[in-house]
Design an enzyme around this catalytic site. Structure first.
Site, PDB file in Angstrom:
ATOM      1  CG  HIS A  49      -3.465   3.073   1.522  1.00 26.39           C
ATOM      2  ND1 HIS A  49      -3.382   2.654  -0.077  1.00 26.39           N
ATOM      3  CD2 HIS A  49      -3.873   2.334   2.597  1.00 26.39           C
ATOM      4  CE1 HIS A  49      -3.656   1.637  -0.091  1.00 26.39           C
ATOM      5  NE2 HIS A  49      -4.058   1.179   1.248  1.00 26.39           N
ATOM      6  CG  ASN A  60      -6.681  -0.859   0.223  1.00 22.01           C
ATOM      7  OD1 ASN A  60      -6.020  -0.509  -1.036  1.00 22.01           O
ATOM      8  ND2 ASN A  60      -6.400  -1.676   0.978  1.00 22.01           N
ATOM      9  CB  CYS A 120      -1.020   0.307   1.308  1.00 21.80           C
ATOM     10  SG  CYS A 120      -1.863  -1.871   0.931  1.00 21.80           S
TER      11      CYS A 120
END
Length: 357
Positions: free
Chosen positions: A279, A309, A112
């Site tokens: 993020h 995501n 990520c």
């Protein structure tokens, strides 16, 4: 001189899967998913489409946006946790697919935080005069990572109404994390800037290896002989294990902490920041970051509701959308922040070049 972002581009698959679609293959509801994650829908690539394919399209779109030819790119950095193949990485596929020539192509694996690390690497290559123009792309195809049978996929995509009791139970077992993810890619073209108070101003990157098991895949690795076994598959060791509470606590604390470091490095204050591009892991995390900063959604925006995501793709996809909406005007101060498996985290401070630059 701070490196400048001169073009952005994204590549988003056509297949839209809503929370209601997921409720057809597991015990969940739109309210259950939305309340816990903020995700309303996500996109999934077609079978046979890999992270490299999305990356090639995103880089091509970013080059067009920047009005830069592929031949002008000196290096490409690809960030993904879902490569087309176990080995080699996808950088070579992206390099040749985007027509970039036989330039240096870097694969990085910070999950990520991958795009943030890639942006820092691009800036370092430019600062060291090893490159003038660098393409950076974050790309993921999580569809192949999800623990759903072909029957489940046909049902969730609307091609069938059939779901077995065993599949329904298995899908429900993994719903805590499987509802989070989507596919997509975002790219930036970065070039040498002309002023030291614009472009990339400062970065602060960190790794906490003691938190390695916050989210990890325990099987399918070369510590084992063979690197994947039948028992790995039977016992689901090829699937992620996640400590959701631990991830939340670390992310909410460490992303703001890293942002504070880059602000201190530059002598700027939190009040100077126009946008916090964080993020997109979970809306609860984003809300926690907003509380830490005392900022609202207008300064810490979210698009997780539309994409889920997308791991390394989240930062460039969101930034591309913000640019397109006119929310990154000349002179805007942008702070990028990320936290991900590894555990890798950090922040970067960026000043959009002013009109007279």
């Amino acid at each position: 001189m701070g490196s400048e972002i001169i073009g952005t581009g994204i590549s988003i698959p056509d297949n839209v899967v809503t929370n209601q679609d997921l409720a057809r293959i597991m015990n969940t509801t739109d309210d259950w998913i939305t309340t816990r994650t903020g995700v309303k829908e996500r996109r999934f690539a077609d079978p046979g489409v890999g992270a490299s394919d999305l990356a090639v399209a995103a880089v091509g779109n970013a080059l067009s946006d920047a009005d830069v030819s592929p031949e002008a790119v000196d290096a490409v950095v690809t960030a993904t946790m879902t490569p087309d193949y176990l080995a080699p990485g996808i950088a070579g596929l992206v390099q040749t697919g985007a027509g970039l020539g036989k330039i240096a192509a870097y694969d990085i694996r910070q999950q990520c935080s991958g795009f943030l690390y890639g942006l820092d690497l691009a800036d370092a290559l430019i600062a060291s005069e090893r490159a003038d123009t660098v393409a950076v792309v974050g790309t993921e195809v999580h569809a192949g990572f999800l623990p759903w049978s072909e029957e489940s996929w046909e049902t969730v995509l609307g091609a069938s109404d059939v779901i077995s009791a065993d599949d329904y139970q298995r899908n429900t077992t993994f719903r805590a994390w499987s509802v989070l993810f989507g596919d997509g890619a975002g790219a930036m073209i970065v070039r040498r800037g002309s002023k030291d108070d614009e472009g990339m101003l400062a970065t602060s990157l960190h790794t906490d290896g003691e938190s390695f098991e916050l989210i990890w895949v325990p099987g399918v690795g070369f510590k084992s002989r063979p690197y994947v076994s039948q028992s790995d598959l039977e016992e689901d060791r090829h699937l992620p294990r996640m400590d959701g509470g631990g991830l939340f606590r670390k992310a909410v604390r460490l992303m703001p902490e890293a942002a504070g470091v880059v602000l201190d490095k530059t002598g700027l204050a939190l009040e100077d920041v126009d946008l916090m591009v964080a993020h997109q892991a979970n809306d609860r995390i984003l809300e926690g970051v907003r509380r830490q900063f005392g900022m609202g959604p207008e300064k810490v925006p979210s698009n997780i509701g539309a994409y889920g995501n997308t791991t390394a793709g989240t930062l460039p996809i969101l930034y591309h959308e913000l640019r397109g909406a006119g929310r990154v005007p000349p002179g805007a101060l942008v702070c990028f922040a990320a936290f991900g498996a590894g555990a890798h985290y950090g922040a970067a401070l960026y000043r959009e070049p002013r009109a007279d630059s």
